[in-house]
Write an enzyme that holds these catalytic residues in place. Structure first.
Site, PDB file in Angstrom:
ATOM      1  N   SER A 118      56.219  33.259  42.231  1.00 59.93           N
ATOM      2  CA  SER A 118      55.163  33.437  43.221  1.00 59.93           C
ATOM      3  C   SER A 118      55.394  34.723  43.997  1.00 59.93           C
ATOM      4  O   SER A 118      56.533  35.168  44.160  1.00 59.93           O
ATOM      5  CB  SER A 118      55.177  32.229  44.180  1.00 59.93           C
ATOM      6  OG  SER A 118      54.318  32.452  45.273  1.00 59.93           O
ATOM      7  N   TYR A 141      57.294  38.032  41.418  1.00 61.74           N
ATOM      8  CA  TYR A 141      56.772  38.876  40.345  1.00 61.74           C
ATOM      9  C   TYR A 141      57.706  40.062  40.099  1.00 61.74           C
ATOM     10  O   TYR A 141      57.726  40.623  39.012  1.00 61.74           O
ATOM     11  CB  TYR A 141      55.359  39.354  40.680  1.00 61.74           C
ATOM     12  CG  TYR A 141      54.404  38.191  40.892  1.00 61.74           C
ATOM     13  CD1 TYR A 141      54.205  37.252  39.887  1.00 61.74           C
ATOM     14  CD2 TYR A 141      53.734  38.008  42.100  1.00 61.74           C
ATOM     15  CE1 TYR A 141      53.368  36.170  40.080  1.00 61.74           C
ATOM     16  CE2 TYR A 141      52.887  36.932  42.304  1.00 61.74           C
ATOM     17  CZ  TYR A 141      52.707  36.011  41.294  1.00 61.74           C
ATOM     18  OH  TYR A 141      51.883  34.932  41.475  1.00 61.74           O
ATOM     19  N   LEU A 168      47.810  32.311  36.633  1.00 61.92           N
ATOM     20  CA  LEU A 168      47.372  33.470  37.425  1.00 61.92           C
ATOM     21  C   LEU A 168      45.884  33.721  37.214  1.00 61.92           C
ATOM     22  O   LEU A 168      45.294  33.202  36.247  1.00 61.92           O
ATOM     23  CB  LEU A 168      48.154  34.711  36.969  1.00 61.92           C
ATOM     24  CG  LEU A 168      49.659  34.695  37.240  1.00 61.92           C
ATOM     25  CD1 LEU A 168      50.352  35.792  36.428  1.00 61.92           C
ATOM     26  CD2 LEU A 168      49.922  34.880  38.734  1.00 61.92           C
ATOM     27  N   HIS A 215      46.451  37.333  32.798  1.00 59.26           N
ATOM     28  CA  HIS A 215      47.056  36.478  31.767  1.00 59.26           C
ATOM     29  C   HIS A 215      47.782  37.290  30.701  1.00 59.26           C
ATOM     30  O   HIS A 215      48.894  36.935  30.291  1.00 59.26           O
ATOM     31  CB  HIS A 215      45.980  35.615  31.101  1.00 59.26           C
ATOM     32  CG  HIS A 215      45.443  34.529  31.990  1.00 59.26           C
ATOM     33  ND1 HIS A 215      44.459  33.646  31.580  1.00 59.26           N
ATOM     34  CD2 HIS A 215      45.734  34.175  33.265  1.00 59.26           C
ATOM     35  CE1 HIS A 215      44.185  32.807  32.566  1.00 59.26           C
ATOM     36  NE2 HIS A 215      44.941  33.115  33.603  1.00 59.26           N
ATOM     37  N   LYS A 247      43.088  28.978  30.621  1.00 60.96           N
ATOM     38  CA  LYS A 247      41.847  29.548  30.124  1.00 60.96           C
ATOM     39  C   LYS A 247      41.240  30.441  31.184  1.00 60.96           C
ATOM     40  O   LYS A 247      41.551  30.207  32.364  1.00 60.96           O
ATOM     41  CB  LYS A 247      40.849  28.472  29.701  1.00 60.96           C
ATOM     42  CG  LYS A 247      40.640  27.294  30.646  1.00 60.96           C
ATOM     43  CD  LYS A 247      40.250  27.486  32.077  1.00 60.96           C
ATOM     44  CE  LYS A 247      38.966  28.190  32.374  1.00 60.96           C
ATOM     45  NZ  LYS A 247      38.732  28.221  33.879  1.00 60.96           N
ATOM     46  N   ARG A 282      37.674  35.414  41.684  1.00 60.48           N
ATOM     47  CA  ARG A 282      36.672  34.919  40.737  1.00 60.48           C
ATOM     48  C   ARG A 282      35.408  35.790  40.692  1.00 60.48           C
ATOM     49  O   ARG A 282      34.604  35.655  39.777  1.00 60.48           O
ATOM     50  CB  ARG A 282      36.294  33.471  41.073  1.00 60.48           C
ATOM     51  CG  ARG A 282      37.342  32.487  40.591  1.00 60.48           C
ATOM     52  CD  ARG A 282      36.893  31.041  40.759  1.00 60.48           C
ATOM     53  NE  ARG A 282      37.668  30.156  39.903  1.00 60.48           N
ATOM     54  CZ  ARG A 282      38.906  29.741  40.158  1.00 60.48           C
ATOM     55  NH1 ARG A 282      39.514  30.108  41.259  1.00 60.48           N
ATOM     56  NH2 ARG A 282      39.544  28.962  39.299  1.00 60.48           N
ATOM     57  N   TYR A 298      33.716  26.110  29.284  1.00 65.48           N
ATOM     58  CA  TYR A 298      33.763  24.687  28.926  1.00 65.48           C
ATOM     59  C   TYR A 298      32.556  24.304  28.076  1.00 65.48           C
ATOM     60  O   TYR A 298      32.672  23.518  27.131  1.00 65.48           O
ATOM     61  CB  TYR A 298      33.822  23.821  30.187  1.00 65.48           C
ATOM     62  CG  TYR A 298      35.130  23.931  30.909  1.00 65.48           C
ATOM     63  CD1 TYR A 298      36.228  23.179  30.505  1.00 65.48           C
ATOM     64  CD2 TYR A 298      35.284  24.805  31.975  1.00 65.48           C
ATOM     65  CE1 TYR A 298      37.443  23.292  31.156  1.00 65.48           C
ATOM     66  CE2 TYR A 298      36.494  24.918  32.637  1.00 65.48           C
ATOM     67  CZ  TYR A 298      37.571  24.163  32.221  1.00 65.48           C
ATOM     68  OH  TYR A 298      38.777  24.286  32.853  1.00 65.48           O
TER      69      TYR A 298
HETATM   70  P1  NDP Z   1      43.835  30.478  42.774  1.00 64.55           P
HETATM   71  O1  NDP Z   1      43.100  31.604  43.368  1.00 64.55           O
HETATM   72  O2  NDP Z   1      43.827  29.174  43.483  1.00 64.55           O
HETATM   73  O3  NDP Z   1      45.373  30.882  42.592  1.00 64.55           O
HETATM   74  C1  NDP Z   1      45.779  32.024  41.894  1.00 64.55           C
HETATM   75  C2  NDP Z   1      47.223  32.325  42.256  1.00 64.55           C
HETATM   76  O4  NDP Z   1      47.627  33.432  41.451  1.00 64.55           O
HETATM   77  C3  NDP Z   1      47.432  32.789  43.696  1.00 64.55           C
HETATM   78  O5  NDP Z   1      47.635  31.729  44.591  1.00 64.55           O
HETATM   79  C4  NDP Z   1      48.657  33.667  43.580  1.00 64.55           C
HETATM   80  O6  NDP Z   1      49.808  32.839  43.547  1.00 64.55           O
HETATM   81  C5  NDP Z   1      48.524  34.237  42.174  1.00 64.55           C
HETATM   82  N1  NDP Z   1      48.052  35.636  42.170  1.00 64.55           N
HETATM   83  C6  NDP Z   1      48.777  36.684  41.712  1.00 64.55           C
HETATM   84  N2  NDP Z   1      48.099  37.819  41.802  1.00 64.55           N
HETATM   85  C7  NDP Z   1      46.899  37.526  42.343  1.00 64.55           C
HETATM   86  C8  NDP Z   1      45.779  38.321  42.690  1.00 64.55           C
HETATM   87  N3  NDP Z   1      45.756  39.673  42.462  1.00 64.55           N
HETATM   88  N4  NDP Z   1      44.700  37.713  43.233  1.00 64.55           N
HETATM   89  C9  NDP Z   1      44.717  36.389  43.444  1.00 64.55           C
HETATM   90  N5  NDP Z   1      45.759  35.571  43.137  1.00 64.55           N
HETATM   91  C10 NDP Z   1      46.862  36.137  42.585  1.00 64.55           C
HETATM   92  O7  NDP Z   1      43.311  30.333  41.288  1.00 64.55           O
HETATM   93  P2  NDP Z   1      43.253  29.023  40.384  1.00 64.55           P
HETATM   94  O8  NDP Z   1      44.526  28.278  40.557  1.00 64.55           O
HETATM   95  O9  NDP Z   1      42.000  28.301  40.624  1.00 64.55           O
HETATM   96  O10 NDP Z   1      43.160  29.649  38.914  1.00 64.55           O
HETATM   97  C11 NDP Z   1      44.283  30.201  38.269  1.00 64.55           C
HETATM   98  C12 NDP Z   1      44.075  30.157  36.759  1.00 64.55           C
HETATM   99  O11 NDP Z   1      43.910  28.815  36.360  1.00 64.55           O
HETATM  100  C13 NDP Z   1      42.848  30.911  36.263  1.00 64.55           C
HETATM  101  O12 NDP Z   1      43.128  31.492  35.018  1.00 64.55           O
HETATM  102  C14 NDP Z   1      41.797  29.829  36.081  1.00 64.55           C
HETATM  103  O13 NDP Z   1      40.855  30.158  35.085  1.00 64.55           O
HETATM  104  C15 NDP Z   1      42.675  28.679  35.654  1.00 64.55           C
HETATM  105  N6  NDP Z   1      42.076  27.393  36.033  1.00 64.55           N
HETATM  106  C16 NDP Z   1      41.987  26.430  35.082  1.00 64.55           C
HETATM  107  C17 NDP Z   1      41.441  25.228  35.365  1.00 64.55           C
HETATM  108  C18 NDP Z   1      41.355  24.178  34.335  1.00 64.55           C
HETATM  109  O14 NDP Z   1      40.722  23.154  34.600  1.00 64.55           O
HETATM  110  N7  NDP Z   1      42.003  24.347  33.181  1.00 64.55           N
HETATM  111  C19 NDP Z   1      40.883  24.940  36.694  1.00 64.55           C
HETATM  112  C20 NDP Z   1      41.092  26.006  37.654  1.00 64.55           C
HETATM  113  C21 NDP Z   1      41.653  27.182  37.305  1.00 64.55           C
HETATM  114  P3  NDP Z   1      51.112  33.163  44.433  1.00 64.55           P
HETATM  115  O15 NDP Z   1      50.645  33.243  45.864  1.00 64.55           O
HETATM  116  O16 NDP Z   1      52.015  32.035  44.144  1.00 64.55           O
HETATM  117  O17 NDP Z   1      51.647  34.475  43.931  1.00 64.55           O
END
Ligand code: NDP
Length: 397
Positions: free
Chosen positions: A93, A116, A135, A140, A158, A229, A246
């Site tokens: 993180s 990171y 991420l 990815h 995904k 997003r 999906y």
């Molecule tokens: P969030 O925005 O909630 O979290 C993303 C995390 O990534 C952040 O909290 C941070 O973690 C890290 N991060 C690192 N660099 C960046 C940046 N430049 N901008 C923003 N965040 C960054 O996203 P989600 O958890 O909703 O989504 C993450 C992934 O999971 C995506 O690929 C999404 O498509 C996938 N997803 C899949 C789902 C499914 O049902 N299979 C549902 C929801 C999402 P930290 O602070 O720890 O560094």
């Protein structure tokens, strides 16, 4: 309406030029949008477990969870803890306070917390055999490559990546490292979707005529500076990669065939900060070799929220709504004038079964049913969708 097919040459021009350059190139994002590099973010709206999970069973696969956002903390970490052959062994993180709280909640020692910046040190950590990339989608590919360079297996969320070139790089890195790559297509482990697949395979509603999918909601006020997003460098075109994927997946795994023709339209309203960089909606029509068609609609700017997958066959119909959520799925089958609601299982199992499937592949060498090649296939189709929309023409695949 007569559709003029676009030639393969023009298709390649659109995918490589107009998309890679104007939409998906890593360096392209407006001033003030989130950067295309890994940075820490605030604590999401997630409650951590009150007590750490029990010690992992012998032979359990240790995962490093990369990116402690909503999905990582609300779904992935609990799923790994619930799985039979997996456990959380480390966190990665950019937010040290959040990482420390998450690590403590899962009973991890301080030296299992990575940032990171020191990610490469995972190579020397034998507690970690696999990495789960959670991420933003535009990160990815790079972090999957880094995980393979550290000698780990990779389960990547995904969409696999934002371009087919990135997907190809990820698959090559997996092969060079001799490590496994799987995409987080959880619906392939979810009882309602699995049952729907089985029904379609056994032609429960006869020959499929058409498929309709809707993955839509209205996003509140936001901008690329606040929300990855809607930042093109991190999200690609937006709703299609995030949510519409999906519907695309369902059309393929229920229809059981690949499209021959695609025609799509994107909308991007002017002067709306939410859609300064990404599309608001994407509408796609697909034609299949059998004669079946699919209509896919996805949107960040449409009410009410819908998550529908509906299949019309020559003898009846199958409707799933919500179709692909974390829970609350509904499935109905209509045939010979009567409808039945089916309840084939608990959707909650999808998350840990997905993790155990990857552990089975690592431990037993069993086949991965959602491999990198499937992620690449879908990203190629999304490229074709955008190419069709950019050209205003149908694309023959
Ligand atoms: P969030 O925005 O909630 O979290 C993303 C995390 O990534 C952040 O909290 C941070 O973690 C890290 N991060 C690192 N660099 C960046 C940046 N430049 N901008 C923003 N965040 C960054 O996203 P989600 O958890 O909703 O989504 C993450 C992934 O999971 C995506 O690929 C999404 O498509 C996938 N997803 C899949 C789902 C499914 O049902 N299979 C549902 C929801 C999402 P930290 O602070 O720890 O560094």
């Amino acid at each position: 309406m007569t559709l003029r097919p676009i030639s393969r040459r023009r298709f390649l021009q659109f995918t490589s030029a107009s998309l890679a350059a104007s939409c998906l190139a890593p360096s392209v994002f407006a001033a003030g949008s989130l950067p295309r590099r890994a940075i820490g973010m605030p604590f999401p709206n997630v409650t951590l477990p009150a007590t750490p999970p029990p010690a992992p069973a012998a032979g359990s696969v240790g995962f490093a969870v990369v990116g402690l956002g909503y999905y990582g903390m609300a779904i992935v970490m609990p799923a790994l803890a619930r799985a039979e052959r997996c456990h959380v062994a480390a966190v990665v993180s950019g937010n040290p306070d959040k990482a420390a709280r998450a690590a403590a909640a899962y009973g991890l020692p301080d030296d299992a917390i990575y940032s990171y910046d020191n990610f490469a040190a995972l190579a020397r950590d034998e507690r970690v055999e696999a990495v789960y990339i959670v991420l933003p989608s535009g990160l990815h590919a790079d972090w999957t490559e880094q995980a393979f360079a550290a000698g780990k297996h990779v389960l990547c969320e995904k969409p696999m990546a934002l371009s087919s070139a990135e997907c190809t790089r990820m698959i090559s890195a997996s092969e060079s490292a001799g490590k496994k790559l799987m995409i987080g297509y959880r619906c392939h482990f979810e009882p309602y979707n699995l049952h729907a697949m089985a029904l379609m395979r056994e032609q429960a509603i006869g020959k499929i005529r058409s498929i309709e999918t809707l993955q839509q909601y209205r996003m509140g006020p936001t901008s690329p500076a606040d929300n990855w997003r809607v930042a093109r460098a991190l999200a690609g075109g937006g709703p299609l990669e995030d949510y519409g994927i999906y519907g695309l997946q369902a059309a393929l795994y229920l229809g059981g065939e690949m499209p021959t023709h695609i025609r799509a339209v994107t909308t991007q309203p002017a002067n709306d900060p939410r859609f300064a960089e990404t599309f608001a909606s994407v509408r796609t029509e697909m034609q299949f070799p059998s004669g079946a068609t699919a209509t896919l609609f996805t949107s960040y700017d449409t009410e009410p929220g819908r998550n529908l997958v509906a299949v019309q066959g020559e003898l009846g119909s199958l409707v799933m709504e919500p179709a692909t959520g974390y829970d609350g799925q509904r499935l109905s089958l209509t045939k010979n004038g009567s409808s039945e609601e089916l309840a084939p299982g608990d959707p909650a199992v999808q998350f840990h079964r997905q993790c155990d499937h990857f552990a089975d592949a690592i431990r037993d060498g069993s086949e991965i049913i959602v491999p990198g090649e499937m992620g690449l296939r879908d990203v190629r189709l999304m490229e074709a969708i955008y190419a069709s929309a950019a050209a205003g023409e149908e694309i023959a695949l």
